[in-house]
Design a protein around this motif. Structure first.
Motif, PDB file in Angstrom:
ATOM      1  N   ILE A  73       9.470   9.644   3.675  1.00 16.10           N
ATOM      2  CA  ILE A  73       9.611   8.415   3.066  1.00 16.10           C
ATOM      3  C   ILE A  73       8.835   7.373   3.954  1.00 16.10           C
ATOM      4  N   LEU A  74       8.821   7.241   5.061  1.00 16.67           N
ATOM      5  CA  LEU A  74       8.025   6.396   5.797  1.00 16.67           C
ATOM      6  C   LEU A  74       6.482   6.599   5.804  1.00 16.67           C
ATOM      7  N   ARG A  75       6.227   8.032   6.101  1.00 21.19           N
ATOM      8  CA  ARG A  75       4.910   8.306   5.705  1.00 21.19           C
ATOM      9  C   ARG A  75       4.033   7.942   4.531  1.00 21.19           C
ATOM     10  N   ALA A  76       5.068   8.183   3.285  1.00 21.40           N
ATOM     11  CA  ALA A  76       4.524   7.776   1.972  1.00 21.40           C
ATOM     12  C   ALA A  76       4.471   6.307   2.033  1.00 21.40           C
ATOM     13  N   GLY A  77       5.566   5.545   2.300  1.00 19.80           N
ATOM     14  CA  GLY A  77       5.310   4.002   2.493  1.00 19.80           C
ATOM     15  C   GLY A  77       4.334   3.683   3.294  1.00 19.80           C
ATOM     16  N   PHE A  78       3.990   4.051   4.336  1.00 20.68           N
ATOM     17  CA  PHE A  78       2.979   3.674   5.110  1.00 20.68           C
ATOM     18  C   PHE A  78       1.688   3.831   4.396  1.00 20.68           C
ATOM     19  N   GLU A  79       1.603   4.927   3.660  1.00 19.21           N
ATOM     20  CA  GLU A  79       0.313   5.173   2.948  1.00 19.21           C
ATOM     21  C   GLU A  79       0.230   4.014   1.630  1.00 19.21           C
ATOM     22  N   ARG A  80       1.204   3.836   1.008  1.00 20.43           N
ATOM     23  CA  ARG A  80       1.239   2.928   0.093  1.00 20.43           C
ATOM     24  C   ARG A  80       0.906   1.352   0.452  1.00 20.43           C
ATOM     25  N   TYR A  81       1.388   1.155   1.756  1.00 21.16           N
ATOM     26  CA  TYR A  81       1.165  -0.261   2.155  1.00 21.16           C
ATOM     27  C   TYR A  81      -0.295  -0.366   2.649  1.00 21.16           C
ATOM     28  N   ARG A  82      -0.649   0.594   3.262  1.00 24.78           N
ATOM     29  CA  ARG A  82      -2.003   0.772   3.817  1.00 24.78           C
ATOM     30  C   ARG A  82      -3.116   0.428   2.559  1.00 24.78           C
ATOM     31  N   GLY A  83      -2.552   1.172   1.505  1.00 22.15           N
ATOM     32  CA  GLY A  83      -3.461   0.854   0.170  1.00 22.15           C
ATOM     33  C   GLY A  83      -3.403  -0.426  -0.204  1.00 22.15           C
ATOM     34  N   ILE A  84      -2.218  -1.052  -0.178  1.00 18.97           N
ATOM     35  CA  ILE A  84      -2.101  -2.480  -0.609  1.00 18.97           C
ATOM     36  C   ILE A  84      -2.983  -3.468   0.317  1.00 18.97           C
ATOM     37  N   VAL A  85      -2.734  -3.329   1.774  1.00 22.61           N
ATOM     38  CA  VAL A  85      -3.251  -4.262   2.696  1.00 22.61           C
ATOM     39  C   VAL A  85      -4.905  -4.123   2.744  1.00 22.61           C
ATOM     40  N   PHE A  86      -5.263  -2.919   2.407  1.00 26.47           N
ATOM     41  CA  PHE A  86      -6.868  -2.759   2.492  1.00 26.47           C
ATOM     42  C   PHE A  86      -7.473  -2.367   1.010  1.00 26.47           C
ATOM     43  N   GLY A  87      -6.983  -3.410   0.257  1.00 29.29           N
ATOM     44  CA  GLY A  87      -7.200  -3.239  -1.124  1.00 29.29           C
ATOM     45  C   GLY A  87      -8.739  -3.832  -1.591  1.00 29.29           C
ATOM     46  N   HIS A  88      -9.173  -4.499  -0.607  1.00 29.08           N
ATOM     47  CA  HIS A  88     -10.374  -4.888  -0.818  1.00 29.08           C
ATOM     48  C   HIS A  88     -11.622  -3.981  -0.457  1.00 29.08           C
ATOM     49  N   ARG A  89     -12.901  -3.943  -1.151  1.00 31.59           N
ATOM     50  CA  ARG A  89     -13.838  -2.988  -0.826  1.00 31.59           C
ATOM     51  C   ARG A  89     -14.903  -4.023  -0.060  1.00 31.59           C
ATOM     52  N   PHE A  90     -15.425  -3.360   0.994  1.00 28.99           N
ATOM     53  CA  PHE A  90     -16.274  -4.029   1.677  1.00 28.99           C
ATOM     54  C   PHE A  90     -17.151  -2.947   2.719  1.00 28.99           C
ATOM     55  N   LEU A  91     -18.294  -3.380   3.019  1.00 34.30           N
ATOM     56  CA  LEU A  91     -19.147  -2.591   3.786  1.00 34.30           C
ATOM     57  C   LEU A  91     -18.767  -2.363   5.186  1.00 34.30           C
ATOM     58  N   ARG A  92     -18.387  -0.931   5.722  1.00 33.23           N
ATOM     59  CA  ARG A  92     -17.843  -0.886   7.340  1.00 33.23           C
ATOM     60  C   ARG A  92     -19.138  -0.629   7.905  1.00 33.23           C
ATOM     61  N   THR A  93     -18.756  -1.423   9.084  1.00 32.84           N
ATOM     62  CA  THR A  93     -19.811  -1.119  10.122  1.00 32.84           C
ATOM     63  C   THR A  93     -19.487  -0.415  11.357  1.00 32.84           C
ATOM     64  N   VAL A  94     -20.322   0.322  12.142  1.00 38.14           N
ATOM     65  CA  VAL A  94     -19.871   1.246  13.183  1.00 38.14           C
ATOM     66  C   VAL A  94     -19.573   0.217  14.213  1.00 38.14           C
ATOM     67  N   LYS A  95     -20.132  -0.829  14.113  1.00 30.90           N
ATOM     68  CA  LYS A  95     -19.973  -1.738  15.470  1.00 30.90           C
ATOM     69  C   LYS A  95     -18.692  -2.607  15.350  1.00 30.90           C
ATOM     70  N   ALA A  96     -18.106  -2.542  14.312  1.00 31.12           N
ATOM     71  CA  ALA A  96     -16.916  -3.248  14.029  1.00 31.12           C
ATOM     72  C   ALA A  96     -15.753  -2.892  15.073  1.00 31.12           C
ATOM     73  N   VAL A  97     -15.303  -3.796  15.578  1.00 35.81           N
ATOM     74  CA  VAL A  97     -13.940  -3.662  16.745  1.00 35.81           C
ATOM     75  C   VAL A  97     -12.797  -4.541  15.992  1.00 35.81           C
ATOM     76  N   TYR A  98     -11.679  -3.575  16.234  1.00 36.09           N
ATOM     77  CA  TYR A  98     -10.425  -4.229  15.761  1.00 36.09           C
ATOM     78  C   TYR A  98      -9.474  -4.451  16.514  1.00 36.09           C
ATOM     79  N   ASP A  99      -8.676  -5.250  16.615  1.00 33.36           N
ATOM     80  CA  ASP A  99      -7.568  -5.516  17.521  1.00 33.36           C
ATOM     81  C   ASP A  99      -6.164  -4.740  17.482  1.00 33.36           C
ATOM     82  N   VAL A 100      -6.101  -4.368  16.170  1.00 28.64           N
ATOM     83  CA  VAL A 100      -4.713  -3.368  15.702  1.00 28.64           C
ATOM     84  C   VAL A 100      -5.210  -2.084  15.236  1.00 28.64           C
ATOM     85  N   THR A 101      -4.769  -1.070  15.931  1.00 27.96           N
ATOM     86  CA  THR A 101      -5.480   0.112  15.192  1.00 27.96           C
ATOM     87  C   THR A 101      -4.044   1.286  15.234  1.00 27.96           C
ATOM     88  N   LYS A 102      -2.999   0.752  15.523  1.00 25.81           N
ATOM     89  CA  LYS A 102      -1.951   1.502  15.410  1.00 25.81           C
ATOM     90  C   LYS A 102      -0.885   0.755  14.871  1.00 25.81           C
TER      91      LYS A 102
END
Length: 539
Positions: A73-102
């Motif tokens: 249930i939580l794995r499926a929920g996580f995937e649903r919400y990840r799809g919602i949170v990252f709904g925008h299309r944008f060009l990903r760059t190799v150099k991008a650094v992110y604060d939250v990875t998990k």
């Protein structure tokens, strides 16, 4: 046509709205919107929270960790919400650094049994990077997987897409949220008899319910107009559907229940007896008192109760929720009084038609209780014979105020759905009337308050179908959802226009972004179209 004047949609804007718009123009972020109120733009409002002034970016490859990752249930929920949170299309760059990875989810119990009163509390912590950590940390702690689902919803609402950096950001970090629902029962009633709703539309509504942390779908499947559900024990019953294409198979019903469970939502089915049963007789005419007098269902025949028992036996295989709604409202007994064989039965039993109403309701309750269901009945049953109802009965208020106080005083549990404030088909009831309705009105003893399970908004379907049902439900259902989730002191009537309105407008736009056709918040009539050009955030 170019113009440098103030746009027409701004001419009637409130000071709060101007702050809201200014905030968006400054940073296009939820954090900036937060400048307009001391409360966060989370709906429903959490029980307790603190925040800061930082900002964290979130990795599009965000991963799930913790023991919650073992829950389907939580794995499926996580995937649903990840799809919602990252709904925008944008060009990903190799150099991008992110604060939250998990995102770490830890649950005390991995049980996936969903019933009334399941623990939906959660803690959500969003920590900023420090000398010991190169990344920000997001942790959801909950006693159950369903509490963790509510935490995922809150996390998703804290994430905003920044159009300048083209990153998903979390503003006002660090966050500490300790949250739990005020009531265990937070429902939406959906009527699929007056107008058939396709399974996919029902699923869309269930999905949107999870965004507002509602947790019970009261499925009013059958009524006098149509009987759309397949009942294997009595296969002719769904001849009472409008057409052969406007039906629900057993598999459809299973799918709706399972889809709901994955979102932490119980499904309470309803079979409304003895009134509202005309459609039953299309397949089995003997259920009618006579061909010209078709409801209430014939109280004088054992066949009537055999059919009812067969329906409940088949439905018990589908609906695991402990509550089952048996209706009992609007029972007009003229058919019984005016049909010769029913008259004879009444005389033989030394009964009046009103006695027969009681007899039918109590016999239906017995059938449900034998199948380990707690019966729910509309308030007319309590008003007519309160001392005869089974102690496990849940009284469902709808006619007006004052019933829940009487019911809990006699030891019954109660569900609040006062039609003057929580009937969504009353499209002239504005959002703030919905918001300010109080299920505990007139109930002062703590022991009696605990008997109020909560409440539900009711979407009756006489004048709503696939074309407009979601616009009629949203956003007013969200106003009731916050009343049922958030602490009473934080949703007091005096603050509704000052703090709740901008948050509800934001939530309506969030629903729109997620594909839910929620109507403007402040229109005089619900589901009315916008009055003119303008921002989603002020309509």
């Amino acid at each position: 046509m170019a113009s440098c004047s103030i746009p027409r949609w701004l001419t009637g804007a409130t000071p709060t709205l101007f702050l809201l718009i200014a905030a968006f123009s400054i940073s296009q972020s939820q954090a900036a919107v937060g400048l307009t109120t001391s409360q966060p733009f989370i709906w429903p409002l959490p029980a307790k929270f603190t925040s800061g002034n930082g900002t964290l970016s979130v990795d599009p490859e965000l991963s799930l960790s913790g023991n919650g990752a073992a829950s389907p249930i939580l794995r499926a929920g996580f995937e649903r919400y990840r799809g919602i949170v990252f709904g925008h299309r944008f060009l990903r760059t190799v150099k991008a650094v992110y604060d939250v990875t998990k995102l770490r989810i830890n649950v005390r119990s991995t049980s996936e049994e969903l019933q009334l009163g399941v623990d939906e509390s959660y803690n959500l912590f969003i920590a900023e990077p420090n000398v010991h950590s190169v990344a920000g940390q997001v942790t959801i702690e909950a006693n159950t997987v369903f509490g963790a689902l509510r935490g995922l919803e809150t996390f998703s609402q804290l994430c905003s897409f920044d159009y300048t950096t083209k990153k998903v950001q979390i503003y006002k970090t660090p966050w500490s949220i300790r949250d739990k629902p005020r009531f265990p029962y937070r429902g939406l009633m959906l009527d699929t008899s007056r107008h058939y709703l396709p399974v996919d539309v029902i699923k869309q509504i269930i999905e949107s319910m999870s965004y507002a942390k509602l947790n019970v779908l009261h499925w009013h499947i059958i009524d006098e107009q149509s009987f759309p559900l397949e009942i294997p024990s009595y296969p002719n019953l769904w001849k009472g559907s409008y057409t052969e294409w406007e039906r629900y198979t057993v598999e459809d019903a299973y799918e709706i229940v399972n889809f709901s469970k994955m979102r932490g939502i119980n499904v309470m089915a309803e079979v409304d007896v003895p009134g509202h049963g005309e459609s039953w007789g299309i397949g089995y005419p003997d259920l009618w008192p006579s061909p010209s007098c078709r409801e209430p269902l014939d109280v004088s025949k054992q066949f009537t109760f055999d059919v009812l028992s067969g329906i409940l036996t088949d439905m018990r295989k589908i609906f695991p929720f402990e509550l089952f709604h048996l209706g009992g409202d609007e029972v007009h007994t003229d058919c019984w009084s005016n049909t010769s064989h029913v008259q004879k039965w009444l005389r033989n039993h030394n009964s009046t038609a009103q006695d027969a109403y009681q007899y039918f309701v109590l016999k239906a309750q017995t059938i449900a209780l034998l199948k380990n269901w707690s019966p729910v009945n509309w308030e007319e049953t309590f008003n007519a014979f309160p001392t005869k109802l089974h102690p496990r009965t849940v009284v469902h208020n709808w006619l007006g105020s004052g019933v829940c106080p009487k019911a809990v005083a006699k030891g019954f549990r109660c569900i609040f759905s006062n039609q003057g404030v929580w009937y969504l088909d009353h499209i002239d009831v504005p959002w703030d009337v919905v918001y300010n309705a109080e299920p505990l009105e007139g109930i002062h003893k703590a022991s009696e308050q605990e008997l109020v399970l909560g409440g539900e908004v009711c979407m009756w379907g006489e004048k709503a179908d696939t074309s407009d049902v979601q616009q009629t439900i949203w956003p007013r259902a969200a106003a009731a959802a916050e009343r049922l989730w958030s602490p009473r002191h934080s949703t007091s009537a005096g603050n509704s226009n000052q703090t709740a309105l901008p948050r509800l407008q934001y939530f309506r736009c969030l629903l729109n972004r997620r594909g839910v056709p929620a109507a403007p918040v402040t229109n005089f009539y619900a589901r009315a179209s916008p009055v003119g050009p303008g921002s989603c955030f002020e309509q």
